[in-house]
Design a protein around this motif. Structure first.
Motif, PDB file in Angstrom:
ATOM      1  N   ASP A  59      28.707  47.798  52.257  1.00  0.00           N
ATOM      2  CA  ASP A  59      29.860  46.822  52.345  1.00  0.00           C
ATOM      3  C   ASP A  59      29.468  45.584  51.702  1.00  0.00           C
ATOM      4  OD1 ASP A  59      31.701  48.314  54.444  1.00  0.00           O
ATOM      5  OD2 ASP A  59      30.184  48.047  55.653  1.00  0.00           O
ATOM      6  N   VAL A  60      28.304  45.325  51.933  1.00  0.00           N
ATOM      7  CA  VAL A  60      27.860  44.088  51.225  1.00  0.00           C
ATOM      8  C   VAL A  60      27.702  44.215  49.697  1.00  0.00           C
ATOM      9  CG1 VAL A  60      25.874  42.288  50.648  1.00  0.00           C
ATOM     10  CG2 VAL A  60      26.213  43.448  52.897  1.00  0.00           C
ATOM     11  N   VAL A  61      27.441  45.393  49.082  1.00  0.00           N
ATOM     12  CA  VAL A  61      27.171  45.694  47.842  1.00  0.00           C
ATOM     13  C   VAL A  61      28.787  45.743  47.243  1.00  0.00           C
ATOM     14  CG1 VAL A  61      26.743  47.734  46.205  1.00  0.00           C
ATOM     15  CG2 VAL A  61      25.025  46.912  47.805  1.00  0.00           C
ATOM     16  N   PHE A  62      29.704  46.493  47.884  1.00  0.00           N
ATOM     17  CA  PHE A  62      31.151  46.514  47.491  1.00  0.00           C
ATOM     18  C   PHE A  62      31.542  44.984  47.254  1.00  0.00           C
ATOM     19  CE2 PHE A  62      35.469  46.298  48.445  1.00  0.00           C
ATOM     20  CZ  PHE A  62      36.110  47.284  47.692  1.00  0.00           C
ATOM     21  N   SER A  63      31.184  44.303  48.430  1.00  0.00           N
ATOM     22  CA  SER A  63      32.013  43.011  48.282  1.00  0.00           C
ATOM     23  C   SER A  63      31.608  41.961  47.232  1.00  0.00           C
ATOM     24  CB  SER A  63      31.782  42.359  49.800  1.00  0.00           C
ATOM     25  OG  SER A  63      32.186  43.190  50.773  1.00  0.00           O
ATOM     26  N   LEU A  64      30.302  42.035  47.341  1.00  0.00           N
ATOM     27  CA  LEU A  64      29.677  41.296  46.154  1.00  0.00           C
ATOM     28  C   LEU A  64      30.039  41.626  44.530  1.00  0.00           C
ATOM     29  CD1 LEU A  64      26.013  40.312  47.489  1.00  0.00           C
ATOM     30  CD2 LEU A  64      28.311  39.090  47.539  1.00  0.00           C
ATOM     31  N   ASN A  65      30.134  43.122  44.338  1.00  0.00           N
ATOM     32  CA  ASN A  65      30.624  43.638  43.149  1.00  0.00           C
ATOM     33  C   ASN A  65      32.058  43.213  42.837  1.00  0.00           C
ATOM     34  OD1 ASN A  65      28.088  44.391  41.921  1.00  0.00           O
ATOM     35  ND2 ASN A  65      28.177  46.254  43.170  1.00  0.00           N
ATOM     36  N   ARG A  66      32.853  43.410  44.042  1.00  0.00           N
ATOM     37  CA  ARG A  66      34.355  43.105  43.892  1.00  0.00           C
ATOM     38  C   ARG A  66      34.421  41.664  43.363  1.00  0.00           C
ATOM     39  NH1 ARG A  66      38.253  41.316  47.476  1.00  0.00           N
ATOM     40  NH2 ARG A  66      40.354  41.842  46.813  1.00  0.00           N
ATOM     41  N   LEU A  67      33.655  40.747  44.169  1.00  0.00           N
ATOM     42  CA  LEU A  67      33.767  39.435  43.847  1.00  0.00           C
ATOM     43  C   LEU A  67      33.574  39.178  42.328  1.00  0.00           C
ATOM     44  CD1 LEU A  67      33.855  36.374  44.294  1.00  0.00           C
ATOM     45  CD2 LEU A  67      31.591  36.525  45.098  1.00  0.00           C
ATOM     46  N   LYS A  68      32.535  39.807  41.621  1.00  0.00           N
ATOM     47  CA  LYS A  68      31.929  39.540  40.349  1.00  0.00           C
ATOM     48  C   LYS A  68      33.039  40.121  39.429  1.00  0.00           C
ATOM     49  CE  LYS A  68      28.551  42.138  38.784  1.00  0.00           C
ATOM     50  NZ  LYS A  68      27.017  42.544  38.765  1.00  0.00           N
ATOM     51  N   ASN A  69      33.719  41.334  39.783  1.00  0.00           N
ATOM     52  CA  ASN A  69      34.466  42.149  38.842  1.00  0.00           C
ATOM     53  C   ASN A  69      36.070  41.723  38.692  1.00  0.00           C
ATOM     54  OD1 ASN A  69      32.443  43.593  37.740  1.00  0.00           O
ATOM     55  ND2 ASN A  69      32.494  45.131  39.394  1.00  0.00           N
ATOM     56  N   ILE A  70      36.373  41.156  40.020  1.00  0.00           N
ATOM     57  CA  ILE A  70      37.832  40.580  40.067  1.00  0.00           C
ATOM     58  C   ILE A  70      37.804  39.524  38.808  1.00  0.00           C
ATOM     59  CG2 ILE A  70      39.269  39.220  41.293  1.00  0.00           C
ATOM     60  CD1 ILE A  70      38.752  41.037  43.681  1.00  0.00           C
ATOM     61  N   LYS A  71      36.868  38.810  38.826  1.00  0.00           N
ATOM     62  CA  LYS A  71      36.777  37.826  37.820  1.00  0.00           C
ATOM     63  C   LYS A  71      37.865  36.493  38.020  1.00  0.00           C
ATOM     64  CE  LYS A  71      35.095  40.697  34.247  1.00  0.00           C
ATOM     65  NZ  LYS A  71      35.206  41.380  32.891  1.00  0.00           N
ATOM     66  N   ALA A  72      37.979  36.293  39.189  1.00  0.00           N
ATOM     67  CA  ALA A  72      38.567  35.211  39.580  1.00  0.00           C
ATOM     68  C   ALA A  72      37.835  33.993  39.768  1.00  0.00           C
ATOM     69  CB  ALA A  72      39.385  35.289  41.113  1.00  0.00           C
ATOM     70  N   SER A  73      38.478  32.971  39.973  1.00  0.00           N
ATOM     71  CA  SER A  73      37.538  31.443  39.888  1.00  0.00           C
ATOM     72  C   SER A  73      36.154  31.603  40.530  1.00  0.00           C
ATOM     73  CB  SER A  73      38.406  30.380  40.541  1.00  0.00           C
ATOM     74  OG  SER A  73      39.738  29.967  39.727  1.00  0.00           O
ATOM     75  N   PRO A  74      36.112  31.948  41.900  1.00  0.00           N
ATOM     76  CA  PRO A  74      34.565  32.017  42.453  1.00  0.00           C
ATOM     77  C   PRO A  74      33.625  33.286  41.694  1.00  0.00           C
ATOM     78  CG  PRO A  74      36.273  33.163  43.730  1.00  0.00           C
ATOM     79  CD  PRO A  74      37.039  32.715  42.687  1.00  0.00           C
ATOM     80  N   ALA A  75      34.314  34.045  40.874  1.00  0.00           N
ATOM     81  CA  ALA A  75      33.566  35.187  40.212  1.00  0.00           C
ATOM     82  C   ALA A  75      32.411  34.421  39.584  1.00  0.00           C
ATOM     83  CB  ALA A  75      34.294  35.957  39.422  1.00  0.00           C
ATOM     84  N   VAL A  76      32.442  33.236  38.795  1.00  0.00           N
ATOM     85  CA  VAL A  76      31.359  32.742  38.152  1.00  0.00           C
ATOM     86  C   VAL A  76      30.130  32.394  38.961  1.00  0.00           C
ATOM     87  CG1 VAL A  76      32.173  30.332  38.826  1.00  0.00           C
ATOM     88  CG2 VAL A  76      31.217  30.688  36.362  1.00  0.00           C
TER      89      VAL A  76
END
Length: 536
Positions: free
Chosen positions: A124-141
Motif C-alpha cells: 500500500d505504501v509503494v502504491f500510494s507513493l508511486n501514484r503520487l509521483k506518477n499522477i504528476k499533480a502539484s504535490p508530485a514534485v
C-alpha cells in the motif's frame, strides 16, 4: 533542498495560493457561534476560509485540504505540535538513512489497519507513493526524484537519485498519505507511469476516505463544509472528538463567531491585527512561519537605480524594522533572514536588521545618487490580517527620510503577479512561506540564477561569488544540523548583497476556546492536527 525548485511558496506563489483567502466572503455556516450540530459536546468545529480543491492525497495541495487529509490518511512519519525540527514515527516505527543520504529504509509498525479493517502493508505504501509521483499533480514534485520499493511486507525502501537528507520530511507531508491500494484500484486509481492520464480516482476520493487515519470522511462540500467522523477501526489512540466539522467562513465572521463561541471551536485565519479585541478567555497558538520581503531588480535594463549595490544597501539601512514589525500585530518580529523563525536554519532574533539613516545617506552620497526615485509595486490586498498597503506606505516614509523617493504603485493581485513573473518590476513587496518545513528549499528558488531570483534579474554573473559559494555549501552538506548552520551563513551572505530585503516575520495563528487542549498551530502544512485536540 535538491529535489525540485518548486518546493516553496516564494513570493508570487504564496500570494497566488492564498488569494482566495483574501478575496472570498465565504458562507458562515450559520455564523452563530457554538458547534455546528447545535452544541453537541463530541463535535469539534473548525472555522476557516476554504482553500480547497480536493481530498485526494495524491493531488491535495491547498491549506484546507491538507488539514483534512492529515486526519484521514497517515504517513510514514509526522510532526508533533509546532515542532518541525525532526520527523517522528507514524506508520513507520523506525527508519534508517544511508551515510550518503540516498537510501532510506522504513520499518512499518505492526497491527495497522485501514478504516475498513484491511491490514496496511508495504504494498500500500509503494502504491500510494508511486501514484503520487506518477499522477504528476502539484504535490508530485516532492517525490519526483525518489524511487519506492518493497523489501518485505513491513519494509519500504526509498531511494533518492541525488543525496537528499530531507527525504524524511517529505514523507511526513499529507500528500504522501497511504491509501488502501485494493480499494483505490477498484475505483480508478493507478500508480503506473501513465497515471497522469489513466488515474480517475479523484472523484471517488473526494467523497470517500480509504486511509488508516483517526477520522473518516462523512461529507464533502468544497463550498460549505467538510465533516469528519471518528474511525471506529482506528488502530491507534482514539481521538476525543467523535466529529469534526470544517466550516467555510470568511475571516471577519470567524472573529465575530469566536467572540461568542460557547466551546469546542477553533478558527484558523485570525492573525495579525485581527487578533486585537478578542476575549482574553480564548487561546492562541502561533509560530512565525511567514517572511515578508522587498525585492529590488538587479537588471540595469529594468532599473539603473535598484541594480546599484549602493542603493540596495542604503535602502536596507533606511528602514525602521521595529516599526514595520509593529504593523503586523501580535506574534510578529523584525526581519533577520529569509528563513522564518519557525524553521531550523533561521537566524537568531539578535541578528535582525537595524535602522541607520545616517549610513543610508552616506551610501547614497558616496554613489552619487541624489534623490533616487523608484516605482514600488505591491499587491493591493490584506494578507494574514495585514493591509499590505499600510506596510508599503511605512517603507515609503522610512526611505524618504534618507532621501529615497518610492512611488507607490498598488496593483490588483493578478497584475502584480504577472509583472513580477515577467521580471519587469523595479521593486516589489511580497510574502514568502514554505510548502513544507525545509528551509534549504529556498536555495532552489532564491539563490542567484534560480526561478525567483531571475524574476528580479539576479543572475549568477550579477551575484557576489560569496553568495554562490554559501549556497553550494548548503546543498553539499548532508548532516541535517550542519545544513541548518550552513543556511544561517547563506542568509548572512544574502543580507550583504542579494536583491531581497527582509522586513519582518509574522505568525499564522490558531484561535481556540478555553476548554480545548492540543490546539497547537503547526507550520508543517496541515495547520492543526484535529485528532490531537481534546477537552480539558
Amino acid at each position: 533542498m535538491s529535489v525540485s525548485p518548486r518546493r516553496l511558496r516564494a513570493g508570487a506563489l504564496a500570494l497566488a495560493a492564498l488569494a482566495a483567502v483574501s478575496s472570498t466572503a465565504a458562507c458562515s455556516a450559520g455564523g452563530s457561534g457554538g458547534n455546528a450540530d447545535g452544541g453537541t459536546s463530541k463535535t469539534l468545529t473548525v472555522d476557516t476560509s476554504f482553500v480547497l480543491k480536493t481530498l485526494d492525497p495524491g493531488r491535495v495541495y491547498e491549506a484546507t485540504g491538507l488539514t483534512a487529509v492529515h486526519a484521514l490518511y497517515e504517513t510514514l512519519l509526522t510532526f508533533e505540535g509546532s515542532d518541525v525540527s525532526k520527523p517522528v514515527p507514524a506508520l513507520a516505527e523506525s527508519y534508517q538513512a544511508s551515510p550518503d543520504a540516498k537510501t532510506f529504509t522504513f520499518t512499518l509498525r505492526p497491527g495497522v489497519t485501514f478504516s475498513d479493517g484491511t491490514p496496511l502493508t508495504a504494498d500500500d505504501v509503494v502504491f500510494s507513493l508511486n501514484r503520487l509521483k506518477n499522477i504528476k499533480a502539484s504535490p508530485a514534485v516532492t517525490v519526483s526524484g525518489l524511487t519506492i520499493d518493497k523489501k518485505d511486507d513491513r519494509t519500504v525502501v526509498v531511494t533518492s537519485a541525488t543525496p537528499n537528507p530531507n527525504v524524511p520530511v517529505v514523507l511526513a507531508m499529507p500528500s504522501t498519505g497511504v491509501v488502501n491500494s485494493k480499494v483505490a484500484k477498484a475505483n480508478g486509481a493507478s500508480d503506473g507511469a501513465d497515471a497522469a492520464q489513466g488515474d480517475t480516482a479523484q472523484q471517488y476520493l473526494d467523497t470517500n476516505s480509504i486511509g488508516s487515519g483517526p477520522y473518516v470522511l462523512k461529507a464533502y462540500d468544497p463550498s460549505s463544509q467538510v465533516v469528519l467522523e471518528a474511525n471506529p477501526k482506528y488502530w491507534g489512540t482514539k481521538p476525543q472528538f467523535d466529529r469534526v466539522v470544517l466550516r467555510n467562513m470568511d475571516v471577519q465572521t470567524q472573529k465575530l463567531t469566536m467572540q461568542r463561541a460557547g466551546g469546542a471551536e477553533i478558527a484558523l485565519d485570525i492573525s495579525g491585527k485581527l487578533l486585537d479585541g478578542l476575549p482574553d478567555t480564548l487561546q492562541t497558538s502561533g509560530v512565525q512561519d511567514t517572511v515578508y520581503f522587498l525585492f529590488l531588480n538587479a537588471d540595469p535594463a529594468v532599473s539603473k537605480v535598484t541594480s546599484n549595490p549602493a542603493f540596495n544597501q542604503a535602502l536596507r539601512a533606511a528602514i525602521d524594522y521595529q516599526g514595520i514589525a509593529a504593523l503586523y500585530g501580535k506574534g510578529a518580529a523584525p526581519g533577520a533572514g529569509l528563513v522564518a523563525p519557525a524553521f531550523p536554519g533561521a537566524l537568531p532574533a539578535g541578528e535582525a536588521s537595524q535602522r541607520d539613516v545616517a549610513k543610508a545617506k552616506a551610501l547614497l552620497a558616496g554613489a552619487g545618487l541624489t534623490n533616487p526615485t523608484v516605482k514600488f509595486n505591491y499587491p493591493a490586498i490584506t494578507y494574514k490580517g495585514v493591509d499590505l498597503g499600510t506596510v508599503a506606505t511605512k517603507v515609503q516614509g522610512d526611505a524618504a527620510e534618507a532621501g529615497i523617493k518610492l512611488e507607490l504603485n498598488p496593483q490588483p493581485l493578478t497584475t502584480f503577479l504577472d509583472e513580477m513573473r515577467g521580471g519587469k518590476s523595479p521593486m516589489g513587496f511580497t510574502p514568502q512561506s514554505l510548502n513544507y518545513p525545509v528551509a534549504d528549499s529556498l536555495i532552489n528558488n532564491m539563490a542567484p540564477g534560480q526561478a525567483t531570483a531571475l524574476r528580479s534579474g539576479w543572475t549568477v554573473d550579477r551575484a557576489d561569488p560569496a553568495v554562490v559559494a554559501a549556497g553550494k555549501k548548503v546543498t553539499d552538506t548532508l548532516d541535517v544540523a550542519a545544513r541548518a548552520t550552513a543556511m544561517q551563513e547563506w542568509q548572512r551572505a544574502m543580507n550583504a548583497s542579494s536583491p531581497y530585503i527582509v522586513l519582518a516575520s509574522n505568525s499564522s495563528t490558531v484561535v481556540a476556546t478555553s476548554d480545548l487542549t492540543g490546539v497547537d498551530y503547526t507550520p508543517a502544512g496541515w495547520q492543526i492536527d484535529v485528532a490531537a485536540v481534546g477537552r480539558k
